[in-house]
Design a protein around this motif. Structure first.
Motif, short mmCIF file in Angstrom:
data_model
loop_
_atom_site.label_atom_id
_atom_site.label_comp_id
_atom_site.label_asym_id
_atom_site.label_seq_id
_atom_site.Cartn_x
_atom_site.Cartn_y
_atom_site.Cartn_z
N ARG A 43 0.87 -1.50 0.35
CA ARG A 43 -0.12 0.05 0.28
C ARG A 43 0.79 1.23 0.26
O ARG A 43 0.38 1.91 -0.35
CB ARG A 43 -1.08 -0.63 0.96
CG ARG A 43 -2.05 -0.78 1.24
CD ARG A 43 -3.04 -0.83 2.17
NE ARG A 43 -3.72 0.11 1.84
CZ ARG A 43 -4.89 -0.18 1.80
NH1 ARG A 43 -5.22 -1.10 0.58
NH2 ARG A 43 -5.67 0.99 1.40
N PRO A 48 -3.76 0.16 -4.03
CA PRO A 48 -4.74 -0.58 -2.81
C PRO A 48 -4.69 -2.19 -2.75
O PRO A 48 -4.62 -2.18 -3.90
CB PRO A 48 -6.10 0.30 -3.15
CG PRO A 48 -4.96 1.50 -4.60
CD PRO A 48 -4.17 0.63 -4.44
N GLU A 77 -12.93 -1.43 -1.99
CA GLU A 77 -11.91 -0.53 -2.43
C GLU A 77 -11.17 0.68 -3.09
O GLU A 77 -10.71 1.18 -3.14
CB GLU A 77 -11.05 -2.12 -2.78
CG GLU A 77 -9.20 -1.38 -2.28
CD GLU A 77 -8.70 -0.77 -0.61
OE1 GLU A 77 -8.23 -0.09 -0.80
OE2 GLU A 77 -9.39 -1.37 0.30
N GLY A 82 -8.57 3.87 0.55
CA GLY A 82 -7.38 2.61 0.03
C GLY A 82 -6.98 3.44 -1.38
O GLY A 82 -6.08 2.99 -1.35
#
Length: 102
Positions: A43, A48, A77, A82
């Motif tokens: 990340r 993500p 997501e 994210g």
């Protein structure tokens, strides 16, 4: 960062990593230290990540249910913080694992 992902997919114009994590990735139901580190570093490099714990995946025997579940996770997501570089890896239930830095 030297890691591989199970899949790298494009969803709604966002590149998302997908990891299917088997039993060796966990201590009980918490990610192991190595798995948590990998999630944080992937990340941090801007990817993500959707994490699919084995017990969630194995709990769905129907292929249609698995596809729907995965689509929801990808959508969540791709549209979440994210996808903007937030921390943590989201499981299919949408929760961010505290051991993954979130």
């Amino acid at each position: 960062c030297g890691y591989t992902l199970d899949w790298l997919v494009q969803w709604r114009g966002v590149s998302l990593g997908v990891e299917v994590d088997g039993p060796r990735h966990f201590l009980g139901r918490r990610p192991s230290g190595a798995t948590a580190l990998k999630r944080r570093q992937v990340r941090a490099f801007g990817t993500p990540l959707v994490s699919i714990p084995y017990w969630e995946w194995d709990g769905m025997r129907d292929g249609g249910a698995r596809v729907a579940f995965l689509r929801r996770a990808l959508e969540r997501e791709a549209t979440s913080k994210g996808a903007e570089g937030g921390s943590g890896a989201r499981g299919l239930d949408g929760r961010t694992s505290s051991a993954a830095g979130g």
